[in-house]
Design a protein around this motif. Structure first.
Motif: not given
Ligand code: SF4
Length: 210
Positions: A34, A122-123
């Protein structure tokens, strides 16, 4: 080799903070964090196909014998990296990686600066690959004090020595870095973990290829 940029600067993070180094930034990554601060290196439009000879010639123009191979995720181009390293015999080779791709370069790389991604990136949540203990440092980007629990779980799960761990504040603006650095420095003291600043932001902000 798919190259985003080659430049000469000071290593701004990690174990070799402050050392003059040539940076070879390769193109492409298997993750999409992100807060990625090198999104331009993920875009194939910014890639230039270069031969090993072309790259070697540029690297040798600079006085430093420390090469940082970064990205994106450089281990996506291992075969090409091996050909390059073989041409740079008297260089110290540092590879910056997200740690999710198995390396076959252990005999040729001097240091892996491995930066496993925490949940706030957030990956994709891919497992950490095995890297040689004596050649690897783990650099965690910290957004919030609570992230320390995730780091501690990571250290336990992958049996990483605390002396091989660095914590670095998230941020690309000097003000936010300064604010995070204050509490992160205290956290490092409390947890007996090493702190890493982001010298490149302090010196040059978000300017590319300093
Ligand atoms: S692993 Fe690194 S280069 Fe890849 S998306 Fe995340 S921060 Fe960007």
């Amino acid at each position: 080799m798919q190259v985003t940029e080659i430049f000469y600067s000071l290593q701004g993070e990690g174990l070799f903070l402050g050392i003059p180094a040539v940076f070879l930034r390769l193109n492409g990554c298997n993750l999409r964090c992100k807060w990625c601060d090198t999104k331009y290196a993920l875009d194939p439009k910014n890639a230039r196909q270069m031969t090993i000879d072309e790259i070697t010639k540029i690297i040798k123009k600079y006085p430093a014998k420390h090469l940082v191979i970064t990205g994106g995720e450089p281990l996506l181009q291992q075969k090409e990296i091996l050909s390059l390293i073989k041409k740079l015999k008297n260089y110290y080779i540092e590879v910056e990686t997200n740690g999710t791709i198995k390396s076959t370069l252990d005999n040729y790389v001097d240091l892996y600066s491995c930066s496993p991604k925490l949940a706030h990136a957030k990956t994709l949540n891919l497992p950490l690959q095995k890297f040689p203990g004596k050649k690897t440092f783990y650099k965690f980007v910290i957004e919030h004090p609570a992230n320390i629990e995730e780091v501690k779980n990571f250290i336990r799960k992958y049996k990483i020595k605390k002396s091989r761990v660095l914590l670095m504040p998230l941020g690309t603006k000097e003000k936010e870095l300064k604010e995070r650095s204050k509490w992160l420095a205290e956290l490092c003291k409390k947890e007996d973990l090493r702190f890493s600043p982001r010298l490149q932001i302090t010196l040059w902000g978000t300017t590319r290829a300093r």
